[in-house]
Design a protein around this motif. Sequence first.
Motif, mmCIF file in Angstrom:
data_model
loop_
_atom_site.group_PDB
_atom_site.id
_atom_site.type_symbol
_atom_site.label_atom_id
_atom_site.label_comp_id
_atom_site.label_asym_id
_atom_site.label_seq_id
_atom_site.Cartn_x
_atom_site.Cartn_y
_atom_site.Cartn_z
ATOM 1 N N GLU A 40 -2.957 5.685 1.319
ATOM 2 C CA GLU A 40 -1.761 5.653 0.461
ATOM 3 C C GLU A 40 -0.801 4.549 0.886
ATOM 4 O O GLU A 40 -0.229 3.861 0.047
ATOM 5 C CB GLU A 40 -1.041 7.001 0.510
ATOM 6 C CG GLU A 40 -1.590 8.036 -0.444
ATOM 7 C CD GLU A 40 -0.547 9.105 -0.768
ATOM 8 O OE1 GLU A 40 0.386 9.303 0.026
ATOM 9 O OE2 GLU A 40 -0.670 9.736 -1.842
ATOM 10 N N THR A 41 -0.599 4.392 2.184
ATOM 11 C CA THR A 41 0.360 3.411 2.688
ATOM 12 C C THR A 41 -0.149 1.984 2.499
ATOM 13 O O THR A 41 0.591 1.090 2.089
ATOM 14 C CB THR A 41 0.667 3.666 4.175
ATOM 15 O OG1 THR A 41 1.101 5.020 4.342
ATOM 16 C CG2 THR A 41 1.748 2.732 4.696
ATOM 17 N N VAL A 42 -1.416 1.762 2.782
ATOM 18 C CA VAL A 42 -2.008 0.432 2.601
ATOM 19 C C VAL A 42 -2.059 0.072 1.113
ATOM 20 O O VAL A 42 -1.805 -1.073 0.726
ATOM 21 C CB VAL A 42 -3.405 0.372 3.249
ATOM 22 C CG1 VAL A 42 -4.112 -0.939 2.915
ATOM 23 C CG2 VAL A 42 -3.298 0.533 4.764
ATOM 24 N N ASN A 43 -2.405 1.048 0.282
ATOM 25 C CA ASN A 43 -2.339 0.906 -1.176
ATOM 26 C C ASN A 43 -3.109 -0.315 -1.687
ATOM 27 O O ASN A 43 -2.625 -1.064 -2.544
ATOM 28 C CB ASN A 43 -0.872 0.843 -1.628
ATOM 29 C CG ASN A 43 -0.715 1.071 -3.124
ATOM 30 O OD1 ASN A 43 -1.536 1.720 -3.751
ATOM 31 N ND2 ASN A 43 0.346 0.516 -3.699
ATOM 32 N N GLY A 44 -4.288 -0.524 -1.115
ATOM 33 C CA GLY A 44 -5.159 -1.579 -1.623
ATOM 34 C C GLY A 44 -4.802 -2.984 -1.197
ATOM 35 O O GLY A 44 -5.452 -3.950 -1.615
#
Length: 292
Positions: free
Chosen positions: A68-72
């Motif tokens: 979620e934090t890295v978000n791609g």
Amino acid sequence: MNTNFQGTGVAIVTPFHNYGTIDFSGLERLLHHVLDGGVNYIVSLGTTSEAPALTTDEKQAVMHFVKETVNGRVPVVMGIGGNSTHTVVGTIKNTDFDGVDAILSVTPYYNKPNQKGIYNHFKNVAAASPVPVILYNIPGRTASNIAAETTLQLAHDFKNIVAVKEASGDLAQVMEILRQKPKDFQVLSGDDALTFPMMTLGASGVISVLANVLPQPFTQMVNLLLQNKITKAREIHYSLLPVMQQLFADGNPAGIKAALEIKGIIKNNLRLPMVKANKAVYFALQKLLREF
């Protein structure tokens, strides 16, 4: 599906509160710190994460939070390994790989399988995995080395085995892999201090511990090596070498967690059987990090 893991991967730590639970706010700060520092991908639940001391639920929570934090923004690699092939395969089959670009799978430890056993272990891992597999060879921890011949056989036989994180410290073994590997198979340093020599020999990058705390200069060194700018990269390597040495002087992740506390990113808490780095290492790191 991403199969390119050149450059700087960072084996992120798992921050803990003083009372022992996972510090997700600290993990968020750490992730933003390394992403802002220019790392190419994130490795979660590796050795440096203290994964053996995490419960199954905690591992799932950490992976969910990391994705979620890295978000791609960069690829995410998930550590899935063990000394029971059946259990590792079962874990892979029950894992949600949405947002996970590859798995990092360590050689079976403690059992000390022979090379045929290691080959068949990873054959089963490759068959079960819906994402690329990075082999992880760290005989100093596992008491089991993946011989160059076995790594090469796995690389040639299975298209989804795309890389090896080599932390044997044996440059002769590394060179043999580099000499005979398939064109697209990547050799990654598993030792910060050997990243410079390994990349000058042809390795594609590193999965780093140091990049937790000093992502910018370490990533700069790796990028310079990818551009064949050896002289400048060597300068950075030697400037960082004393920090690398202290990070591992009293065990990993004890050193890197001390360094991250010194930088004000997370608290210096570990889970038993891991304990904090001794005061001499802590003060040495404090002095060295002032330079950066």
